[in-house]
Motif scaffolding. Sequence first.
Motif: not given
Length: 289
Positions: A168-196
């Motif tokens: 929104k502000n036009g600046r590149a920034e990093m956001v913290g990835l909470n453990n609960a969110v990362l755990s669900l990502m791994r459960e759903l295997h979404v991180l195995r999808s193509p990077k693009d």
Amino acid sequence: MDLNNVFKHYLQHHSRMVKRSTREDYCKRLTMLSKYCSMHCITTIEEIDFTQFLNWLYVDRGVAPRTYNNYRTWCCSFCKWLRQQHIITDDQLPDVPPLKEPPKVRQPLPTDILKQVRDYLYHRNKHFLLAVMMEYYCFIRPDELSNIRIGDIDAKAHAIYVRAEISKNGRAEMVGLNNAVLSLMRELHVLRSPKDWYLFSNRCRPGATKLHSRMFRDRWARLRKRLNLPKEYQFYSLKDSGIRDLANSEGIVIARDQARHSSIAVTNKYLQGRDRPVHAETIHFKGAL
């Protein structure tokens, strides 16, 4: 100067703006101004009375105070651009005060409702649950969320990269990835999808197709109806709820940084009444009385 030429020049000038939603917003407001000019037989830029245009929006079109104020801000920006381009020399928009806006309808979700939403989605739509959890834990705006790609997620660093072109502000920034969110990502295997691939595409699953951010609001509206929740609980309420809970648990500075706010004052706007924490310093302060 001829109105059509000015409008065409304005659109061309802003066609290369990084953020698509901003381009679309500017185009929408220019379209409304063009409609006003057509209705009032205005053919040159010098004939436009922006105060009358705003009155037309508010009185004849019946726009809400918040919408009126957004148009007022855009008119100021448009007049500034006209002066920069040497199309006009004087400001055609006097100091028109903004209208008082009513309190926002959107409200943060209570803890019991958050748990109800999680339990319902966990057994019915885990991919939409991931979007819900990212809004609550990561404070990533819906438009930004629809643009997140798999390659933006760094599981090892527990971070999500919000690129400048989608921020929104036009600046590149990093956001913290909470453990609960990362755990669900791994459960759903979404991180195995193509990077693009986009994290949320068709059916809220990873895919190559970019979808509009309204997909989150539409799914949330259906969920709200099934759970019989009031309209005050919107998809963006999840961000309000997350900021409230993080500020109360870890401090407002932590919440400010995670939300990528420019100041604590901005973060404070998300904390309403009972949501605002009581500082320990005020409890233990020893005054003169």
